[in-house]
Structure formats: structure tokens, C-alpha cells
Enzyme design. Structure first.
Site, PDB file in Angstrom:
ATOM      1  CB  ALA A  16      34.098 -10.883  52.509  1.00 54.28           C
ATOM      2  CB  SER A  17      38.805 -10.831  55.176  1.00 57.37           C
ATOM      3  OG  SER A  17      38.738  -9.622  55.906  1.00 57.37           O
ATOM      4  N   GLY A  18      36.521 -11.545  57.627  1.00 54.95           N
ATOM      5  CA  GLY A  18      36.393 -11.889  59.044  1.00 54.95           C
ATOM      6  C   GLY A  18      35.731 -13.235  59.246  1.00 54.95           C
ATOM      7  CG  MET A  20      30.222 -13.181  62.292  1.00 57.95           C
ATOM      8  SD  MET A  20      28.999 -14.516  62.326  1.00 57.95           S
ATOM      9  CE  MET A  20      27.680 -13.763  61.391  1.00 57.95           C
ATOM     10  CB  THR A  98      29.235  -4.645  68.103  1.00 57.77           C
ATOM     11  OG1 THR A  98      30.561  -5.184  67.962  1.00 57.77           O
ATOM     12  CG2 THR A  98      28.224  -5.757  67.930  1.00 57.77           C
ATOM     13  CB  ALA A 120      20.656  -8.033  65.642  1.00 55.94           C
ATOM     14  CG  HIS A 152      31.251 -14.835  75.301  1.00 55.67           C
ATOM     15  ND1 HIS A 152      30.347 -14.193  76.119  1.00 55.67           N
ATOM     16  CD2 HIS A 152      30.648 -14.965  74.093  1.00 55.67           C
ATOM     17  CE1 HIS A 152      29.236 -13.930  75.428  1.00 55.67           C
ATOM     18  NE2 HIS A 152      29.398 -14.387  74.195  1.00 55.67           N
ATOM     19  CG  HIS A 153      36.055 -17.046  72.905  1.00 55.76           C
ATOM     20  ND1 HIS A 153      36.935 -15.999  72.667  1.00 55.76           N
ATOM     21  CD2 HIS A 153      34.950 -16.790  72.151  1.00 55.76           C
ATOM     22  CE1 HIS A 153      36.389 -15.169  71.799  1.00 55.76           C
ATOM     23  NE2 HIS A 153      35.189 -15.622  71.465  1.00 55.76           N
ATOM     24  CE  LYS A 156      31.803 -11.152  73.905  1.00 56.86           C
ATOM     25  NZ  LYS A 156      31.889 -10.492  72.589  1.00 56.86           N
TER      26      LYS A 156
END
Length: 245
Positions: A16-18, A20, A98, A120, A152-153, A156
């Protein structure tokens, strides 16, 4: 009072702290069909209740309240406990963690005999559709050159991205061989993926561009709603969200 109103699906958010996790918490509050009953983070939370949601450390996962679906965006070393919790309680799991090992993937398959599991690398619904289109194009154009180009940024680190490898796997399913990969890291690009098929005199490009990271959280929440209604099994995102595609 609406007698046809359904009871909201109870979510447990793991990680929850990330980035996403925070998006999941924020977007879940906007929905009437979902309610977050607990949020778990790697470290001890500074507050026990935030916006009405109880927060806990991951080490406290064994005492989780009743839930219907766990949504996990954590790290590989935190994945096993949440999978074990879901399997023990017979509750569904949606995960975007991942870097899982082959043993962890095997554990997902084992757990799917008793619960619904969605895993996913990318929860964009557009990417889910793109993956199926790529598979079909690869099968139809087996002799064409194929390249997957992702951008990507600059923060990454992994390259190619997990989504690029996922699209490459769809190419391999379609035609039996992997594509070539190219990776770009620039500015604050959220995510862009191009799958290019080329032959003398013509070129086909299938492209997805993400401009906002909320799309991934929204896709995961939609997957949680869908998998809560499914029989046990391991589900792909496209299979779950677009069964008639």
C-alpha cells in the site's frame, strides 16, 4: 433505498505504501462496488487508520480481517505470504508484482486450483487488447521482421520492460520466434510500446501510449471485481476482461 444494490467487494491492498498501492487506495474510494478493508505495507505505518482504512505492517498479514480479493503490488520477497494467505482463506488474488521466480510462478499455478488468480506485468486494459492483436498479427505475418520498441522515464532501470517482454511472448506464441527489442529511457515518459512488423514495401505498427499511471490501478481494480465472480483458476487480464476478444 435500492433493494438491488450489491454488497461492495472487500479488498485487501498489499504493497500500500508504493506508487501503485497509493493509486489503488485513492481510486477505490471513488467506487461504490469496492471497499478497502485493510492496507499492508513493508514497514510499520505511521498511522493506524488513514482515510478510514486500517493500515498494517506486512508482518501482521496473518491477522488480516475478512476480505474477498487481495490486490498485490509489492516485491518478490513479499509475494509468498500474500499468496499463502489467499490460498488458506480461499480468496482471490490480483497481483502485479514482477520479478517472480520460477518457483513462485509454480506456486501461483498450484494455488489456482483452489482460488482465482490474476497476474499481469501491466494492468492497462489497452495493453491487454494490444497483446491479443499482436499475437494475431504475428500468426498472420510469420515471415515479417518484428521489433518491440519501448520507451520509459529515465528512472526505470530494467530494459526491456516487463510489458515489452510480455508483448514479445505474444509474438512468440503467434509465430514461434521472439522479436528484436529496443529500449529508450528519456524524460518522464510513463510508458510507450510499439510492436512493428515489416516486410519489403510495407510496415505495420501496433502502438500503446500511457500518459497517466492511474490506468494501471484502474485495470487492477476492474480485474478484482471480475475475478471475485469467477471459479478458481489462473486468468490472464485479456481473458478475464475481454472473454469474447
Amino acid at each position: 433505498m435500492n433493494d438491488t444494490a450489491k454488497t461492495p467487494i472487500r479488498l485487501l491492498i498489499h504493497g500500500a505504501s508504493g506508487r501503485m498501492g497509493q493509486a489503488l487506495l485513492r481510486l477505490a474510494r471513488e467506487r461504490d462496488d469496492l471497499v478497502v478493508v485493510a492496507a499492508y505495507s513493508r514497514s510499520q505505518p505511521s498511522q493506524r487508520v488513514i482515510d478510514g482504512v486500517p493500515h498494517f505492517a506486512a508482518a501482521e498479514l496473518g491477522g488480516a480481517p475478512e476480505f474477498d480479493v487481495a490486490v498485490d503490488f509489492s516485491l518478490p520477497d513479499g509475494f509468498d505470504p500474500v499468496l499463502a494467505l489467499c490460498a488458506a482463506r480461499g480468496k482471490a488474488l490480483v497481483s502485479g508484482t514482477t520479478g517472480l521466480s520460477s518457483a513462485q510462478n509454480a506456486a501461483i499455478n498450484d494455488a489456482a486450483a483452489g482460488i482465482g488468480v490474476v497476474w499481469a506485468a501491466n494492468y492497462s486494459l489497452g495493453v491487454a487488447v494490444l497483446t491479443e492483436l499482436v499475437r494475431r498479427a504475428a500468426a498472420a505475418l510469420p515471415g515479417w521482421d518484428c521489433d518491440v520498441v519501448e520507451a520509459h522515464h529515465t528512472r526505470k532501470l530494467d530494459a526491456p520492460s516487463g510489458t515489452a517482454l510480455h508483448l514479445g511472448a505474444a509474438v512468440a506464441i503467434g509465430r514461434g520466434s521472439e522479436p528484436h527489442y529496443a529500449s529508450l529511457r528519456a524524460g518522464d515518459i510513463v510508458g510507450e510500446h510499439t510492436v512493428q512488423f515489416a516486410a519489403p514495401g510495407e510496415r505495420l505498427e501496433l502502438i500503446h501510449r500511457a500518459s497517466n499511471r492511474d490506468i494501471f490501478a484502474r485495470g487492477a481494480l476492474e480485474a478484482a471485481v471480475r475475478v471475485a465472480q469467477q471459479a478458481p483458476g489462473r486468468y490472464g487480464l485479456a481473458e478475464l476482461m475481454f472473454p469474447n476478444l
